[in-house]
Design an enzyme around this catalytic site. Structure first.
Site, PDB file in Angstrom:
ATOM      1  N   GLU A 248      13.698 -41.284-104.512  1.00 37.93           N
ATOM      2  CA  GLU A 248      14.642 -40.170-104.708  1.00 37.93           C
ATOM      3  C   GLU A 248      14.033 -38.808-104.430  1.00 37.93           C
ATOM      4  O   GLU A 248      14.743 -37.858-104.115  1.00 37.93           O
ATOM      5  CB  GLU A 248      15.208 -40.216-106.138  1.00 37.93           C
ATOM      6  CG  GLU A 248      14.359 -39.532-107.212  1.00 37.93           C
ATOM      7  CD  GLU A 248      12.988 -40.147-107.410  1.00 37.93           C
ATOM      8  OE1 GLU A 248      12.805 -41.320-107.039  1.00 37.93           O
ATOM      9  OE2 GLU A 248      12.082 -39.455-107.918  1.00 37.93           O
TER      10      GLU A 248
ATOM     11  N   LYS B 156      12.992 -48.905-112.478  1.00 38.50           N
ATOM     12  CA  LYS B 156      11.563 -49.174-112.609  1.00 38.50           C
ATOM     13  C   LYS B 156      11.321 -50.149-113.758  1.00 38.50           C
ATOM     14  O   LYS B 156      12.123 -50.232-114.683  1.00 38.50           O
ATOM     15  CB  LYS B 156      10.815 -47.864-112.917  1.00 38.50           C
ATOM     16  CG  LYS B 156      10.711 -46.905-111.749  1.00 38.50           C
ATOM     17  CD  LYS B 156       9.948 -45.656-112.144  1.00 38.50           C
ATOM     18  CE  LYS B 156       9.880 -44.665-110.996  1.00 38.50           C
ATOM     19  NZ  LYS B 156       9.057 -45.116-109.862  1.00 38.50           N
TER      20      LYS B 156
ATOM     21  N   ARG C  85      12.205 -37.686-102.013  1.00 34.31           N
ATOM     22  CA  ARG C  85      12.420 -37.229-100.634  1.00 34.31           C
ATOM     23  C   ARG C  85      13.877 -36.819-100.422  1.00 34.31           C
ATOM     24  O   ARG C  85      14.166 -35.974 -99.571  1.00 34.31           O
ATOM     25  CB  ARG C  85      12.003 -38.336 -99.664  1.00 34.31           C
ATOM     26  CG  ARG C  85      12.795 -39.602 -99.789  1.00 34.31           C
ATOM     27  CD  ARG C  85      12.107 -40.800 -99.167  1.00 34.31           C
ATOM     28  NE  ARG C  85      11.031 -41.332-100.011  1.00 34.31           N
ATOM     29  CZ  ARG C  85      10.231 -42.335 -99.657  1.00 34.31           C
ATOM     30  NH1 ARG C  85      10.369 -42.914 -98.482  1.00 34.31           N
ATOM     31  NH2 ARG C  85       9.294 -42.763-100.482  1.00 34.31           N
TER      32      ARG C  85
HETATM   33  N1  BES Z   1       8.107 -40.567-108.766  1.00 35.51           N
HETATM   34  C1  BES Z   1       7.821 -41.734-108.009  1.00 35.51           C
HETATM   35  C2  BES Z   1       6.384 -41.756-107.492  1.00 35.51           C
HETATM   36  C3  BES Z   1       5.322 -42.056-108.499  1.00 35.51           C
HETATM   37  C4  BES Z   1       5.132 -43.344-108.961  1.00 35.51           C
HETATM   38  C5  BES Z   1       4.485 -41.069-108.922  1.00 35.51           C
HETATM   39  C6  BES Z   1       4.146 -43.609-109.857  1.00 35.51           C
HETATM   40  C7  BES Z   1       3.485 -41.325-109.821  1.00 35.51           C
HETATM   41  C8  BES Z   1       3.317 -42.613-110.301  1.00 35.51           C
HETATM   42  C9  BES Z   1       8.749 -41.828-106.809  1.00 35.51           C
HETATM   43  O1  BES Z   1      10.018 -41.324-106.998  1.00 35.51           O
HETATM   44  C10 BES Z   1       8.899 -43.273-106.512  1.00 35.51           C
HETATM   45  O2  BES Z   1       9.435 -43.965-107.314  1.00 35.51           O
HETATM   46  N2  BES Z   1       8.388 -43.686-105.368  1.00 35.51           N
HETATM   47  C11 BES Z   1       8.411 -45.039-104.993  1.00 35.51           C
HETATM   48  C12 BES Z   1       8.766 -45.101-103.535  1.00 35.51           C
HETATM   49  C13 BES Z   1       9.136 -46.470-103.066  1.00 35.51           C
HETATM   50  C14 BES Z   1      10.446 -46.901-103.666  1.00 35.51           C
HETATM   51  C15 BES Z   1       9.206 -46.452-101.562  1.00 35.51           C
HETATM   52  C16 BES Z   1       7.039 -45.632-105.249  1.00 35.51           C
HETATM   53  O3  BES Z   1       6.039 -44.937-105.036  1.00 35.51           O
HETATM   54  O4  BES Z   1       6.978 -46.765-105.689  1.00 35.51           O
HETATM   55 ZN    ZN Z   2      10.173 -39.831-108.394  1.00 39.21          ZN
HETATM   56 MN    MN Z   3      11.311 -42.742-107.854  1.00 39.28          MN
END
Ligand code: BES
Ligand code: ZN
Ligand code: MN
Length: 504
Positions: A357, A285, A359
Site C-alpha cells: 500500500e 498480515k 507505493r
Molecule cells: N509497511 C510494509 C513494509 C515493512 C514490513 C516495513 C516489515 C517494515 C517491516 C509494507 O507496506 C509492506 O507490507 N510491504 C510488503 C510488500 C509486499 C506485499 C510486496 C512486504 O514488504 O512484505
Molecule cells: Zn506499509
Molecule cells: Mn503493507
C-alpha cells in the site's frame, strides 16, 4: 540537556574551569589524552591510571574527587580504548566513551559538567561530526517513551548542563556555535519523529499527524495545508484513496512549506509515507509483531521531524514537505486483490496485494509534488520488509533513476548520510525491474514477480517521478528497533537535515 561549547586554551585553562565534573579520556596503554595530561598537575591522574584502577577499555570509568590543582569538584576518567600510532581513535571507541561519560554524569550530585574529549582525533571524522555525535548521544540518553504511561519514567538526574570543550576558539568559534545549534535542532527533530513513531496507532492517526503539522506551522511560521477526502477525490487521487477505503479514520494529505530561500528558487520536496497502521488490508498480515506496523508512518514522521529541525534553524532554503497519511485496514468496503484503480496521473494500477500500500499512497503524493516544479524530490518510506533482508538495520536503501554511478542526487544523499552518521546504501532500479511489474489488465501491477521486492517497489514509484529529479529512501530497517529496545530511532532526520543544510 542544556548544551554549550567552550574553548580552553592557555588563558582559559581546563584546570581553572568551575564545574561539577570534567570528563577526560585515557587509553588502554595507560596513556593520557591531552586534556587528561593538562589536569595532571600533581600526578594524581597518572597515579590513578598506573594503579590499574581504570583499564582504559572503551567505556571504563573512574571518578576522582579533589584532584590537586584542579578547580572542578570531580574529574571523570573515561576509557577510550586503544588509540593508534598517530593518536587516532575509532568511531566506536569515541561514541562508547561518550555514552559512558553521560551515564556517569547522570549519577552524579553535580548539575553541570564538561566533556573534554579529543574531538579532532576520531578516525575519518571531523570536529563537526564529533559535536553532533555528542549532542545526539546525550539527547538519546535522556529520551523517555512514557507519553502513554500513567507513571512517568524518572527524568535523567545529575548533570543537566553540558559544556563541550573544543579546541582553541580562533576563527572557527562562530562556526562551531552554528554546528552546535544545528546538532541541537537535529536532536529535537529526531525526538519529534521518535515520539510520533512510538505513539500507539489509536492515538497517532492521520488526524493526529495533521494536527502535529498545524502545530509545527504555528511554531515555526510554515505554511500548512491539509487536504481531506473530498479534496483528494477532486484531485482524482484514486491510488491513495484505494488504501484508505477500509478504514474509519479519515485520510489526511498534509503539505508544509518553509520558503526560507530566495523567492522563485525551486523547492526541495520531501514526501513521507504516513500509514499510521498497516494491517495489510484484505491481504492481512500475520498476527505476531503486527503492532510494529504502527511505525509505518515513520517516513511521514521523519518529514515532520526534519521540518522541526529546519524550522528551528530557520534554514535559508525553500523546502516543501508532503505527508500522505491514512490507515490500511480490512473491511467490507476495503480494496480487494484484483481491484484496478486510476492514479492521479492517469496510470491504472492492478492491486494484486493490498499490503503493498505504501507505493499506492506515494504514487499520488509524488504526482502532486510536480506542481511545485521541484529542484528535487526525496520520498521516505518504510516500504518493504525486503529492504531489511538486504541491508539490515544499518543503512537505509537509496534508489535513484539512473543506475550509473554518478547520479548527483544520490551522491548528495550518500554524503549527507555519511556526514550525519545516518548512512544509506544504493540499490538498483531500471527497465528489468519495471518488467516485473507488468499487469495483464492494467498499466502496472502494485507488486512485482518474485525477487528484488525493494527494487520493484522503488521501480513502481519511479513511474510517478519522471518530471523531476527524484530519490527514494526505504527506511524499513532504520526507522525503528524491534525486541527489548523496541522504539523509533529518529532516522533519517539527521541525513535529511544535513542534506538540506548542504543545499543552502
Ligand atoms: N509497511 C510494509 C513494509 C515493512 C514490513 C516495513 C516489515 C517494515 C517491516 C509494507 O507496506 C509492506 O507490507 N510491504 C510488503 C510488500 C509486499 C506485499 C510486496 C512486504 O514488504 O512484505
Ligand atoms: Zn506499509
Ligand atoms: Mn503493507
Amino acid at each position: 540537556m542544556d548544551f554549550s561549547i567552550k574553548a580552553f586554551d592557555t588563558k582559559n585553562t581546563l584546570t581553572a574551569a568551575k564545574s561539577g565534573c570534567v570528563a577526560v579520556a585515557v587509553f588502554e596503554n595507560k596513556k593520557l589524552s591531552e586534556a587528561a595530561k593538562a589536569l595532571d598537575l600533581n600526578g594524581d591522574i597518572s597515579a590513578a591510571v598506573k594503579s590499574g584502577d581504570i583499564s582504559g577499555k572503551t567505556g571504563s570509568t573512574l571518578l576522582l574527587r579533589g584532584v590537586a590543582g584542579v578547580t572542578a569538584a570531580r574529574v571523570l576518567l573515561v576509557g577510550m580504548g586503544a588509540d593508534d600510532a598517530v593518536g587516532a581513535i575509532g568511531e566506536k571507541s569515541f561514541t562508547g566513551a561518550v555514552g559512558a561519560a553521560l551515564k556517569t554524569f547522570a549519577t552524579l550530585g553535580a548539575q553541570d559538567g564538561i566533556i573534554a574529549f579529543p574531538l579532532e582525533n576520531v578516525k575519518g571524522r571531523d570536529l563537526n561530526w564529533a559535536i553532533r555525535a555528542m549532542v545526539i548521544a546525550a539527547n538519546e540518553a535522556e529520551f523517555r517513551t512514557d507519553a502513554q504511561k500513567s507513571k512517568k519514567d524518572p527524568a535523567i538526574a545529575g548533570v543537566r548542563k553540558l559544556t563541550i570543550a573544543v579546541p582553541a576558539a580562533g576563527a572557527n568559534g562562530a562556526h562551531l556555535k552554528t554546528v552546535l545549534a544545528q546538532s541541537i535542532a537535529i536532536a529535537n527533530g529526531m525526538n519529534l519523529t521518535k515520539e510520533l513513531g512510538n505513539l500507539s496507532p489509536n492515538v497517532c492517526t492521520p488526524t493526529y499527524l495533521a494536527n502535529t503539522a498545524r502545530k509545527l506551522a504555528e511554531d515555526y511560521n510554515f505554511d500548512v495545508e491539509i487536504l481531506d477526502r473530498k479534496q483528494l477525490e477532486a484531485l482524482k487521487m484514486g491510488s491513495f484513496l484505494s488504501v484508505t477505503r477500509g478504514s474509519e479514520e479519515p485520510p489526511k494529505f498534509i503539505v508544509l512549506k518553509h520558503m526560507g530561500g530566495k523567492k522563485g528558487d525551486a523547492p526541495t520536496v520531501l514526501v513521507g509515507k504516513g500509514i499510521t497502521f498497516d494491517s495489510g488490508g484484505i491481504s492481512i498480515k500475520p498476527g505476531p509483531g503486527m503492532d510494529e506496523m504502527k511505525y509505518d508512518m515513520c517516513g511521514a514522521g521523519s518529514v515532520l521531524g526534519t521540518f522541526r529541525a529546519i524550522g528551528e534553524m530557520n534554514i535559508k532554503l525553500n523546502v516543501i514537505g508532503i505527508v500522505a497519511a491514512c490507515e490500511n485496514m480490512p473491511s467490507g468496503r476495503a480494496t480487494k486483490p484484483g481491484d484496478i484503480v486510476t492514479a492521479m496521473n492517469g496510470t491504472t494500477i492492478e492491486i494484486l496485494n493490498t499490503d503493498a500500500e505504501g507505493r499506492l499512497v506515494l504514487a499520488d503524493a509524488l504526482t502532486y509534488a510536480e506542481r511545485f516544479k521541484p529542484a528535487a524530490v526525496v520520498d521516505i518510506a518504510t516500504l518493504t520488509g525486503a529492504c531489511i533482508v538486504a541491508l539490515g538495520h544499518h543503512n537505509s536503501g537509496l534508489f535513484t533513476r539512473h543506475d550509473d554511478q554518478h547520479n548527483a542526487l544520490a551522491e548528495e544523499l550518500m554524503d549527507a548520510g555519511r556526514q550525519a552518521g545516518d548512512t544509506a546504501w544504493r540499490l538498483p532500479i531500471g527497465e528489468l525491474y519495471n518488467e516485473q511489474l507488468k499487469s495483464n489488465f492494467a498499466d502496472l501491477a502494485n507488486i512485482g514477480s518474485p525477487g528484488g521486492a525493494s527494487c520493484t517497489a522503488a521501480a513502481f514509484l519511479e513511474n510517478f517521478t519522471r518530471n523531476y529529479a527524484w530519490a527514494h529512501l526505504d527506511i524499513a530497517g532504520t526507522a525503528w528497533k524491534s525486541g527489548a529496545a523496541k522504539g523509533a530511532t529518529g532516522r533519517p532526520v539527521p541525513l535529511l537535515t544535513t542534506f538540506l543544510l548542504n543545499r543552502v
